[in-house]
Design a protein around this motif. Structure first.
Motif: not given
Length: 365
Positions: A100, A103-104
């Motif tokens: 996650s 992804i950021k």
């Protein structure tokens, strides 16, 4: 960290089925709140509406100071741990936890720091290079939690995360999750159908049934002061003994069950004067039925069906006017009780509960 507020939240499906009926609830900042109830009570649906994975049909949901009704799940500041863990099988533990953040487009050094810190907290440092298939169930569960931790969310959401584990590991992991909450001090909402899990983990518990909130309170208050017949019967293992009766006044206030009159102590009798002559439900927990006479006790007879010896204590199942009752007695004394025989039991009436027959509300609290 953030508080979570639900105001008149509803869920109606396209076929017209109403799953959630105007829930009002406030989860305090840093609180460990547990949603508990039987299958189909809409506890997971409510959690998914908080997460943004399920649209609400009415009402408002706030996370912190933000109304999140129209905010996508990824922007709500929440992290969710699912029942099946939802790990990527082709990725290592490290990459699962870092996904996650990648992804950021989080800087690599920050990702590395966060993943290693989460691994340290969850005792996963030795397995960071392994794939999920090489892990035990408990380790996979901790990886799923670690993936949530690295996101540094305002709110953690857990949807029955321990249901796939064996009994011994469930006990171990619920202790670990409680320790994690004490360490992180982050708001956590946890869904389970296991009331023992709820009682041992939650700061407060929200008991649900058929899409409605039955009671919200601390574990001890739910146990000692159930608001209604449903909560009384659901919270506690074994469950509270509950039987239909009638409040009468024969010079003293009593519950009449079959041909037996159970006199209520004066401390309770005064609360029920307005219900004399009405049908009610009488409830008493197994630990308040034994063989020890004392103040405010009454005796009943029942035919013994089963004795479960637990070591230092035993649960005795017996028939009381067609209803199965359970008493909790010392195991040595249980050895003197005969299955199939009628035995005398002592009810400690100071601890009984009386529920209105129509509303099923507890009329003694």
């Amino acid at each position: 960290m953030a508080k979570v507020i639900l105001e008149k939240v509803e869920k109606v499906y396209p076929n017209g089925f109403k799953a959630v009926h105007g829930i009002n609830l406030e989860v305090n900042d840093g609180e460990f709140m547990v949603f508990v109830g039987p299958s189909g009570c809409a506890k997971s649906t409510t959690l998914r509406m908080i997460a943004g994975l399920e649209e609400i049909s009415g009402g408002k949901i706030y996370i912190g100071d933000n109304l999140v009704n129209d905010i996508p799940a990824k922007d709500r500041g929440i992290a969710m741990v699912f029942q099946n863990y939802a790990l990527y099988p082709h990725m290592t533990v490290y990459d699962n936890m870092a996904f996650s953040l990648k992804i950021k487009k989080t800087p690599k050094d920050v990702i590395d720091e966060k993943v290693k810190e989460a691994a340290r907290i969850l005792d996963l440092e030795e397995v960071l290079k392994r794939k999920p298939k090489e892990l035990s169930g408990g380790q996979r569960q901790r990886v799923a939690v670690g993936r949530a931790i690295v996101r540094d969310p305002d709110v953690f959401l857990f949807d029955e995360p321990l249901s796939n584990l064996d009994a011994k590991l469930r006990v171990h992991m619920r202790v670990q999750l409680s320790k994690l909450h004490n360490k992180l001090k982050t708001t956590m909402i946890y869904v389970t159908h296991d009331q023992v899990e709820a009682m041992t983990m939650g700061d407060r518990i929200c008991v649900m049934n058929l899409g409605r909130v039955m009671q919200v309170d601390t574990p001890l208050n739910l146990y000692k002061y159930p608001a209604n017949k449903f909560v009384a019967g659901f919270i506690g293992s074994p469950a509270m003994n509950i039987i239909e009766g009638e409040l009468i006044n024969n010079g003293f206030i009593a519950i009449k069950i079959g041909g037996v009159e159970l006199q209520l102590p004066q401390s309770k009798a005064d609360k029920f004067k307005n219900h004399v002559g009405k049908k009610v439900y009488f409830g008493i927990r197994p630990e308040h039925i034994n063989l020890e006479e004392g103040e405010s006790t009454v005796k009943i007879k029942g035919r013994v069906a089963v004795i479960e010896n637990m070591g230092n204590e035993a649960f005795v199942y017996f028939d009381f006017f067609g209803t199965q009752f359970i008493g909790k007695v010392d195991s040595l004394k249980a050895n003197l009780i005969n299955i199939g025989q009628e035995e005398t039991f002592v009810l400690h009436m100071d601890n009984c509960h009386i529920f209105d027959f129509d509303s099923e509300e507890n009329i003694g609290i």
